[in-house]
Design an enzyme around this catalytic site. Structure first.
Site, PDB file in Angstrom:
ATOM      1  CD  GLN A  34       2.534   1.245   3.105  1.00  0.00           C
ATOM      2  OE1 GLN A  34       3.215   2.264   2.927  1.00  0.00           O
ATOM      3  NE2 GLN A  34       3.068   0.035   3.116  1.00  0.00           N
ATOM      4  CB  CYS A  38       7.208 -13.345  -9.294  1.00  0.00           C
ATOM      5  SG  CYS A  38       8.494 -12.231  -8.791  1.00  0.00           S
TER       6      CYS A  38
HETATM    7  N1  PLP Z   1      -0.540  -3.266   6.610  1.00  0.00           N
HETATM    8  C1  PLP Z   1      -0.068  -2.642   5.525  1.00  0.00           C
HETATM    9  C2  PLP Z   1      -0.969  -1.743   4.736  1.00  0.00           C
HETATM   10  C3  PLP Z   1       1.254  -2.836   5.119  1.00  0.00           C
HETATM   11  O1  PLP Z   1       1.714  -2.223   4.022  1.00  0.00           O
HETATM   12  C4  PLP Z   1       2.077  -3.698   5.897  1.00  0.00           C
HETATM   13  C5  PLP Z   1       3.461  -3.976   5.474  1.00  0.00           C
HETATM   14  O2  PLP Z   1       3.767  -4.009   4.293  1.00  0.00           O
HETATM   15  C6  PLP Z   1       1.530  -4.312   7.041  1.00  0.00           C
HETATM   16  C7  PLP Z   1       0.223  -4.064   7.365  1.00  0.00           C
HETATM   17  C8  PLP Z   1       2.327  -5.221   7.897  1.00  0.00           C
HETATM   18  O3  PLP Z   1       3.217  -4.506   8.719  1.00  0.00           O
HETATM   19  P1  PLP Z   1       4.402  -5.266   9.449  1.00  0.00           P
HETATM   20  O4  PLP Z   1       5.413  -5.589   8.413  1.00  0.00           O
HETATM   21  O5  PLP Z   1       4.922  -4.323  10.477  1.00  0.00           O
HETATM   22  O6  PLP Z   1       3.807  -6.489  10.081  1.00  0.00           O
END
Ligand code: PLP
Length: 401
Positions: free
Chosen positions: A179, A325
């Site tokens: 993020q 949910c």
């Molecule tokens: N780590 C964080 C903080 C995320 O927000 C996300 C996805 O929402 C992921 C890992 C996973 O990433 P990916 O969807 O590319 O596997």
């Protein structure tokens, strides 16, 4: 009227330039980059360029520190499992209670295999406690894995400091920066971070491509074995189109990082101020200072997040809620529960996550749409009466411990 997309922490729209850059790799540029001929060479060159573009946004010292993977989840798993294999005598892992499931589910699994998992707690603002971290950091720990920024609240963790402390204790430090990359400046040269995960689809590249940064000299064991791709650190013929798309998306994000931290941030602040000025019993979740510029997580007390989302959706506004949910449970998310906020607030959280694509007109539409939705739902809530909270038995409002 065009729908408004404020769910960019879930995924982002692929930039049109990124799509254009990818297209040739589905047609004339189809070669296997490992092949010893012109077809392979062309693709190999483009992948090398993408590697340098990722190196640049991360401020990595060498492009060889960039390992392309299939997603953020794969990068997270690879980092943690690599450390356990590289340090077989170390049976402990430090992480936080608010990581993404890509880390937490793996840790739950590893706990069942006999590893000790230290899940650092957070306070009601989502902040970590340095003392708790120090108390579990030891040479029994194989790896510390702490996210750079939280996907639900946007709270930024002090990963640079935490990596220094891990390094001083002789422990590997991994950060899930899925993020953070593209939203806040990152310069890995300046840190002791050993490994970092990022994901293409959070920064306007396609889904199904990610990166694991592995600092030169880090003891590393691959998750996928087979071919010699990625210097033997991740087998599998490269997803050339997506890698090229990710490289360009990183270049664009690097150029736009100031816009993210000025224009996008001010839109986020406008949204927040506009809603909080007129909606009573609403407050911002997480650390409002140390926070991603695009994320606002607002708790609307005494109503359900899912209901707000449905009405927002009907009004053409896409956001997301802190309750899970979709996973078949109406419980607030693990992040909201870890922050120990009252049940009546944890259930009514909405995450608005913006991107460079959003405009002030859109934000003003959302500011107008939210108050009547909240008022409508509160008029049906047993916890709300007239224009304030109803008197309810305290035992109905548990705090998540
Ligand atoms: N780590 C964080 C903080 C995320 O927000 C996300 C996805 O929402 C992921 C890992 C996973 O990433 P990916 O969807 O590319 O596997």
């Amino acid at each position: 009227m065009k729908d408004i997309y404020l769910d960019n922490n879930a995924t982002t729209a692929v930039h049109a330039e990124v799509v254009d850059a990818m297209l040739p790799f589905f047609t004339e540029q189809f070669g296997n980059p490992s092949s010893m001929h012109r077809f392979g060479d062309q693709v190999g060159r483009s992948i090398r360029q993408a590697r340098r573009q990722v190196q640049s946004i991360l401020g990595a010292e060498h492009d060889s520190e960039i390992v392309f993977t299939s997603c953020g989840s794969e990068s997270d798993s690879t980092a943690i499992l690599s450390a356990l294999t590289a340090y077989p005598d170390r049976k402990e892992i430090i992480t936080t209670a608010v990581e993404h499931p890509a880390v937490l589910s793996l840790c739950d699994y590893l706990e069942k295999q006999g590893y000790t998992i230290h899940r650092l707690s957070v306070d009601s603002k989502g902040r970590l406690d340095r003392g708790e971290y120090e108390s579990v950091l030891s040479d029994r720990v194989a790896i510390v894995s702490v996210m750079w920024a939280n996907n639900e609240t946007g709270t930024i963790f002090p990963v640079k400091k935490m990596a220094e402390m891990a390094s001083a204790a002789g422990v590997l430090f991994h950060t899930d920066a899925v993020q953070a990359v593209g939203k806040i400046p990152i310069d890995l040269k300046e840190t002791k971070i050993d490994m970092l995960s990022l994901s293409g689809h959070k920064l306007h590249a396609p889904k199904g491509v990610g990166v694991l940064y592995v600092r030169r000299g880090t003891r590393f064991r691959p998750l996928l074995r087979g071919g010699h791709q990625e210097r033997g650190r991740r087998a599998g013929t490269e997803n050339a189109a997506s890698i090229v798309g990710l490289g360009l998306a990183c270049r664009i994000a690097e150029r736009r990082i100031d816009e993210e931290n000025t224009r996008v941030k001010s839109l986020r602040d406008r949204l927040e101020a506009g809603i909080l000025a007129v909606v009573p019993s609403a407050f911002v979740m997480g650390d409002t200072q140390m926070r991603l510029p695009n994320t606002s997580n607002i708790a609307f007390e005494f109503i359900e997040g899912e209901a707000i989302l449905l009405l927002l959706n009907a009004a053409g506004i896409a956001a997301s809620s802190g309750s899970a949910c979709t996973s078949g449970s109406l419980e607030p998310s693990h992040v909201m529960r870890a922050m120990s906020i009252p049940y009546t607030a944890a259930h009514g959280t909405i995450r608005f996550s913006l991107s460079c694509d959003n405009t002030q007109e859109e934000i003003d539409r959302v500011i107008r749409a939210v108050p009547p939705i909240v008022a409508q739902l509160r008029s049906m809530s047993p916890y709300w009466s007239g224009d304030g909270p109803a008197q309810v038995d305290e035992s109905f409002t548990p705090v998540y411990a």
